[in-house]
Write a protein that holds these residues in place. Structure first.
Motif, PDB file in Angstrom:
ATOM      1  N   PHE A  88      23.579   5.201  12.364  1.00 39.43           N
ATOM      2  CA  PHE A  88      22.263   4.637  12.612  1.00 39.43           C
ATOM      3  C   PHE A  88      22.240   3.202  12.107  1.00 39.43           C
ATOM      4  CE2 PHE A  88      21.447   9.197  11.964  1.00 39.43           C
ATOM      5  CZ  PHE A  88      20.893   9.483  13.185  1.00 39.43           C
ATOM      6  N   SER A  89      21.463   2.367  12.769  1.00 42.16           N
ATOM      7  CA  SER A  89      21.335   0.986  12.308  1.00 42.16           C
ATOM      8  C   SER A  89      20.410   0.949  11.090  1.00 42.16           C
ATOM      9  CB  SER A  89      20.785   0.102  13.424  1.00 42.16           C
ATOM     10  OG  SER A  89      19.434   0.419  13.664  1.00 42.16           O
ATOM     11  N   LYS A  90      20.358  -0.215  10.463  1.00 45.96           N
ATOM     12  CA  LYS A  90      19.521  -0.346   9.262  1.00 45.96           C
ATOM     13  C   LYS A  90      18.048  -0.135   9.617  1.00 45.96           C
ATOM     14  CE  LYS A  90      20.000  -3.201   5.226  1.00 45.96           C
ATOM     15  NZ  LYS A  90      20.391  -4.496   4.700  1.00 45.96           N
ATOM     16  N   LYS A  91      17.657  -0.668  10.773  1.00 51.80           N
ATOM     17  CA  LYS A  91      16.263  -0.533  11.215  1.00 51.80           C
ATOM     18  C   LYS A  91      15.922   0.941  11.458  1.00 51.80           C
ATOM     19  CE  LYS A  91      13.852  -3.928  13.775  1.00 51.80           C
ATOM     20  NZ  LYS A  91      13.840  -4.795  14.947  1.00 51.80           N
ATOM     21  N   GLN A  92      16.849   1.660  12.105  1.00 58.16           N
ATOM     22  CA  GLN A  92      16.604   3.078  12.379  1.00 58.16           C
ATOM     23  C   GLN A  92      16.512   3.885  11.078  1.00 58.16           C
ATOM     24  OE1 GLN A  92      19.989   3.655  14.911  1.00 58.16           O
ATOM     25  NE2 GLN A  92      18.733   3.829  16.763  1.00 58.16           N
ATOM     26  N   LEU A  93      17.362   3.547  10.110  1.00 56.64           N
ATOM     27  CA  LEU A  93      17.291   4.250   8.820  1.00 56.64           C
ATOM     28  C   LEU A  93      15.960   3.988   8.131  1.00 56.64           C
ATOM     29  CD1 LEU A  93      20.897   3.685   7.428  1.00 56.64           C
ATOM     30  CD2 LEU A  93      19.898   5.820   8.207  1.00 56.64           C
ATOM     31  N   ASP A  94      15.482   2.734   8.193  1.00 56.73           N
ATOM     32  CA  ASP A  94      14.169   2.427   7.604  1.00 56.73           C
ATOM     33  C   ASP A  94      13.064   3.216   8.289  1.00 56.73           C
ATOM     34  OD1 ASP A  94      15.281   0.703   5.793  1.00 56.73           O
ATOM     35  OD2 ASP A  94      14.871  -1.113   6.970  1.00 56.73           O
TER      36      ASP A  94
END
Length: 166
Positions: A88-94
């Motif tokens: 997952f990208s950082k944005k998706q994890l957030d």
């Protein structure tokens, strides 16, 4: 061997035997403080020379050095190498964290509020530009009417800037 045969022949020779036998050279006495200015690292005894040769040529030491170099190279690749791709990208994890913690709705509401504010400022800017354009159009029309009236009254003299007002 050659030496044993030599000693057997020497036994037959008798008194020459002692001269033919290999004799060990008498150890030379060295002075404690040498007069030559040599560095202390350079003065190695025979056993130290052997120890140094054994250490430099020992295969275990060579193996340790090789293993150390490989370890250093591998750790450099780990530290400075390409980062592995995440699932997952950082944005998706957030977003997943926000959803889990229940902050997702408030974030969406704040985004909606920001978008409404942005839309409001864009509408104001558009209204301002429309008003400015209308004002400029009115000024251009007024100047065109003034030029037309001036040509009616003064004729070709109106367009000649040399006779400015005379």
């Amino acid at each position: 061997g050659g030496r044993a045969a030599l000693i057997r022949r020497a036994a037959a020779l008798g008194p020459l035997r002692t001269t033919l036998q290999r004799t060990r050279a008498a150890p030379r006495r060295r002075r404690r403080c040498p007069t030559t200015a040599t560095m202390p690292e350079k003065r190695l005894t025979r056993s130290n020379h052997r120890t140094q040769q054994a250490l430099t040529n020992h295969p275990a030491i060579i193996a340790y050095v090789c293993v150390g170099l490989v370890f250093c190279i591998v750790s450099c690749f780990k530290v400075f190498g390409h980062r592995r791709r995440r699932k997952f990208s950082k944005k998706q994890l957030d977003r997943l964290r926000d959803w889990r913690d229940g902050r997702a709705e408030t974030k969406v509401e704040s985004q909606i509020r920001k978008m409404k504010d942005k839309l409001k400022t864009m509408k104001q800017r558009r209204r301002l530009e429309r008003g400015r354009d209308a004002h400029e159009r009115l000024l251009d029309e007024a100047e065109a009417r003034r030029d037309a009236r001036g040509r009616e009254v003064y004729g070709d003299e109106w367009d000649n800037p040399d006779n400015d007002g005379t």
